[in-house]
Design an enzyme around this catalytic site. Structure first.
Site, mmCIF file in Angstrom:
data_model
loop_
_atom_site.group_PDB
_atom_site.id
_atom_site.type_symbol
_atom_site.label_atom_id
_atom_site.label_comp_id
_atom_site.label_asym_id
_atom_site.label_seq_id
_atom_site.Cartn_x
_atom_site.Cartn_y
_atom_site.Cartn_z
ATOM 1 N N ASP A 32 39.605 40.664 45.546
ATOM 2 C CA ASP A 32 40.572 41.693 45.890
ATOM 3 C C ASP A 32 41.745 40.907 46.440
ATOM 4 O O ASP A 32 41.683 40.402 47.562
ATOM 5 C CB ASP A 32 40.007 42.648 46.947
ATOM 6 C CG ASP A 32 41.003 43.756 47.290
ATOM 7 O OD1 ASP A 32 42.214 43.524 47.133
ATOM 8 O OD2 ASP A 32 40.570 44.840 47.708
ATOM 9 N N HIS A 33 42.804 40.781 45.653
ATOM 10 C CA HIS A 33 43.853 39.829 46.042
ATOM 11 C C HIS A 33 44.509 40.194 47.370
ATOM 12 O O HIS A 33 45.113 39.349 48.013
ATOM 13 C CB HIS A 33 44.897 39.669 44.936
ATOM 14 C CG HIS A 33 45.769 40.867 44.735
ATOM 15 N ND1 HIS A 33 45.459 41.877 43.872
ATOM 16 C CD2 HIS A 33 46.936 41.205 45.310
ATOM 17 C CE1 HIS A 33 46.404 42.791 43.924
ATOM 18 N NE2 HIS A 33 47.318 42.411 44.789
ATOM 19 N N HIS A 54 41.561 48.146 47.780
ATOM 20 C CA HIS A 54 42.494 47.555 48.747
ATOM 21 C C HIS A 54 42.514 48.296 50.082
ATOM 22 O O HIS A 54 42.385 47.694 51.145
ATOM 23 C CB HIS A 54 43.927 47.559 48.192
ATOM 24 C CG HIS A 54 44.079 46.868 46.884
ATOM 25 N ND1 HIS A 54 43.408 45.721 46.560
ATOM 26 C CD2 HIS A 54 44.856 47.160 45.811
ATOM 27 C CE1 HIS A 54 43.761 45.336 45.341
ATOM 28 N NE2 HIS A 54 44.625 46.201 44.867
#
Lengths: 324, 519
Positions: B206-207, B269
């Protein structure tokens, strides 16, 4: 990589009006648009007034990456009498785009003071709640450290690459082992240390000093000796030293061979990459971080910590040179 | 001086490595990017790897092998990488670093489902690894659609590319979101990957978790004594988390129209951000200790089920409006979007973390596309001071203290406090104590992918999502999706492009006596 420098304004000041003049400068700068007053630390830069200055590391470039209250002391040592300030200037240097502009304040003082009287001036000028880093911009093997100033700092930043005498440089640092020492040259050694660890994965014998040969370009003698200090401290070498010699000028910054047999591991650095070679395998290549001198100084300033490896390496070198 | 020679550590490698920074990846590795010729590799992965090269952080021996369906020579792949770096890297091409980097780049054409399977890839990897002295440590990055995760992993397993039991040479796999479009499909994907890889070998990116400001949440909370005592129901009135995007769906319409804001943003996110803000203090920084604490938060989320979906969640879709003054089309007019689509491009919700620490504290979350600006922020709103002393005048109540954490842009955090205005009147005014990463630390901040890829090479999983957390998040989201799938006749609120969502979102928070924080 710092945000781009966008403006710098300076004005002449006096010791008594430095803060007032700085406040006025900030108002002027602020009138041109929003600007953040950025102060991570106090950065005290000591330079010998009588030393002819070579093109050095850009203070603006360092301050852009490590925003600080920058105090530049051009110091001429006096033997007695009151501290005489022969000139003072204040400046604000701004960086970054208009929507994220930040500014760094600089105070430059030219002084002729005794060692004992200078700290009173610096105490007046520092922001007490921020850490103090002293950046000794001179060759400290040649221009003695001002103990009264160094003692005020939490961190002492220097570059042993400048040293004319390795033994004197090591000796000069001996009383300051309690500080966070930050040698820009130690940072340059990092990829070479990594290469040596790679070499140790190839040659797993217990290395003796006589197994190690180091050759350095003339202007990287201190790098070679830092390497010796690190190896000695990590491997417990006491009096015996590896062979260290100067190379003729060329591409190689530093090279070393490790291993007592006919087939040593060879390490070669040209300042851009470090290559580890051995007949048994293809070479390993370690990239040298792409950073300028100012990037390196700023990165060291970012790191407030006691680097035990550097301290141990210096202690080992001190033992070597004392014995000699 | 410490005396390493006298310690029981006998290996010369260990003695030399003692105290050396672990930031650089040490083990030689072959990095295989499935989808190596795709957009993610072009825009993010190759520039991130190049920046690691610039910083001297790649392993001493490395190969980066792009793998895709198309035919491409190594040189063409290097040109593709160079173009991506020139356009998307935070730092420009530096000739020597590029030369080193390009030398490690290769491309192999292989197709999952093809009769030959991964045989061409295997043969080429053997040659590359032999020539470069690589021991067979492999990282497989699945930069491909999720539908291909399972088949690709199966092929990797069938071709014996994966060593599941031994620590060395290692095999690791990186998967990108979306991991499923519901709980069942997420489980199916996780199951298919788990057939070949152990959980410790799987890195779910999950960047957002690689962003510096997100990593700083834990530092802010647990490296400062001032904030942590306040992070609880006794002192916090409510928390807001906003992730606003100014763009429309753009080229992602095909995917997005099947997903929507809840799946695309909230399930991953935003719930990850919430978990970092709400988690208990971990007993150590060990990856699984931190991930256990985050999981606890997800498991403590009060389920939103049945008709409560309609009262605590607002979904909406953007219609014609403006983007920086220029007309912007509505969602239904976007290319690739079904004309009768009911996919939400905005979602706002109120939720509760039902544990002792956060009992009764509402968390308001909102995210959407075509909002006025790109802005991600977490704000912790403390309780107001009692209505006495400086807050005694009901016509001029004092603002509450707010700790706001800006994730992007202008990364940093600020604390809003009340201060006396100079002068004889004793008036109080809200002021900001503001910290900006850019002006405080100078320099450019590493991209999230740089940190994350380096962590995979180093075998450090803290910033990656564990299977149980992914599935816990889906578990919580499913009743909402189920309700929406049934409520096909319910009106779908709209908002004009360039506005902060629909009126219903304002009403959601205003019904509790609070307001969205202006961004």
């Amino acid at each position: 990589m710092a945000a781009a420098l966008t403006d710098r304004v300076w004005r002449t000041s006096t010791p008594a009006t430095i803060e007032r003049d700085l406040a006025a400068l900030w108002r002027d700068v602020g009138a041109k648009g929003p600007v953040a007053r950025a102060i991570m630390s106090n950065l005290v830069i000591v330079r010998a007034a009588r030393v002819e200055r070579r093109a050095g590391v850009s203070i603006d470039a360092v301050a852009g990456q490590h925003p600080s209250r920058v105090l530049i002391i051009d110091h001429e040592q006096a033997t007695s009498g009151p501290c005489e300030i022969t000139g003072a200037r204040v400046g604000v240097v701004t960086y970054g785009p208009p929507e994220a502009r930040y500014g760094v304040e600089q105070v430059a003082v030219r002084s002729a003071c005794t060692d004992e009287s200078l700290p009173a001036l610096i105490r007046r000028l520092v922001r007490g709640e921020r850490p103090i880093s002293v950046w000794w911009a001179e060759d400290l093997s040649n221009v003695p450290l001002l103990g009264s100033i160094v003692d005020m700092g939490r961190q002492l930043v220097y570059d042993s690459r400048q040293w004319a005498s390795i033994a004197k440089g090591v000796q000069a640092l001996e009383p300051w082992q309690h500080l966070d020492l930050a040698d820009v040259n130690w940072r340059r050694l990092a990829p070479i240390r990594r290469a040596v660890i790679e070499a140790a994965k190839i040659d797993r014998s217990d290395w003796r000093p006589s197994d190690v040969h180091i050759a350095h370009r003339a202007d990287h003698e201190s790098l070679a000796w830092l390497l010796v200090g690190w190896l000695a401290s990590r491997l417990g070498w006491n009096s015996a030293r590896p062979h260290v010699e100067a190379l003729p000028d060329g591409d190689r910054v530093l090279s070393l061979s490790i291993g007592g047999g006919a087939d040593p591991v060879r390490i070669r650095s040209d300042g851009r990459q470090v290559v580890v070679q051995h007949a048994s395998r293809p070479p390993s290549i370690i990239g040298v971080p792409h950073e300028g001198e100012a990037d390196a100084v700023a990165a060291e300033l970012h790191t407030l910590s006691h680097d035990v490896r550097l301290h141990d390496a210096l202690s080992a070198l001190h033992r070597y040179f004392s014995a000699a | 001086m410490s005396d390493p020679a006298s310690t029981p550590v006998s290996s010369i490698v260990e003695r030399l490595s003692a105290g050396e920074p672990s930031a650089a990846a040490a083990d030689p590795v072959t990095f295989v990017i499935f989808g190596g010729g795709g957009d993610l590799a072009h825009r993010k992965l190759l520039p991130a790897l190049y920046n690691l090269q610039l910083d001297g952080l790649l392993p001493p021996r490395v190969a980066i092998v792009g793998c895709g369906r198309g035919e491409m020579t190594d040189d063409a792949y290097r040109a593709f990488a160079k173009d991506g770096i020139e356009r998307f890297s935070r730092r420009p091409i530096e000739p020597h670093a590029w030369e080193l980097f390009a030398d490690a780049l290769f491309f192999v054409s292989a197709s999952i489902g093809d009769d030959r399977g991964l045989a061409p890839l295997g043969a080429r990897l053997d040659i590359i690894e032999h020539e470069r002295g690589l021991p067979g440590n492999r990282i497989y990055y699945l930069a491909i659609p999720p539908t291909l995760f399972g088949p690709t992993v199966k092929e990797l397993d069938r071709a014996r590319f994966i060593n599941r039991s031994a620590a060395y040479p290692f095999a690791r796999v990186i998967v990108e979101k979306p991991i499923g479009r519901d709980l069942d499909s997420a489980r199916a994907i996780n199951d298919s990957i788990a057939e070949a890889f152990a959980e410790s070998q799987i890195y779910r990116i999950d960047h957002y978790l690689g962003k510096e400001t997100v990593q700083n949440i834990l530092v802010l909370r647990f490296a400062n004594s001032i904030f942590e005592p306040l992070f609880n129901a006794r002192h916090v009135d409510h928390v807001q988390i906003t992730v606003a995007e100014e763009e429309g769906v753009g080229t992602r319409a095909g995917y997005y129209d099947q997903a929507g804001a809840l799946r695309d943003m909230v399930q991953n996110h935003l719930l990850q951000l919430l978990a970092l803000v709400a988690m208990e203090s971990p007993r150590s920084l060990h990856a699984d200790v931190i991930r256990d604490q985050k999981l606890d938060v997800l498991l403590s989320l009060r389920p939103i089920t049945g008709d409560s979906v309609a009262t605590t969640i607002v979904r909406a879709q953007y219609v014609d409006g403006f983007d920086l003054g220029a007309p912007a089309c509505g969602y239904l007019a976007e290319q690739g979007v079904a004309k009768d689509s009911r996919t939400e491009t905005f979602v706002a919700l109120k939720l509760f973390v039902d544990n002792w620490r956060w009992a009764g504290v509402p968390f308001f979350i909102r995210t959407g596309k075509r909002l006025p600006k790109r802005a991600s922020e977490i704000s912790v709103h403390l309780k107001r001071v009692p209505p006495i002393l400086f807050n005694a005048d009901p016509s001029a109540p004092l603002d509450a203290n707010v700790l706001s954490i800006r994730i992007q842009p202008d990364e940093g955090f600020a604390l809003a406090i009340s201060s006396k205005i100079p002068g004889p009147r004793g008036s109080v005014y809200p002021v900001q104590m503001d910290f900006h990463y850019g002006s405080t630390f100078g320099g450019s901040t590493p991209e999230a992918y740089e940190r994350l890829l380096l962590d995979v090479m180093a075998g450090e999983p803290t910033l990656f999502m564990r299977r149980d957390a992914v599935e816990a998040a889906w578990q919580w989201v499913m009743p909402i999706l189920d309700y929406w799938s049934r409520a096909t006749a319910a009106p779908l609120p709209t908002y004009a492009a360039g506005e902060w969502g629909p009126l219903e979102a304002d009403r959601l928070i205003e019904s509790t006596g609070r307001q969205w924080r202006p961004l």
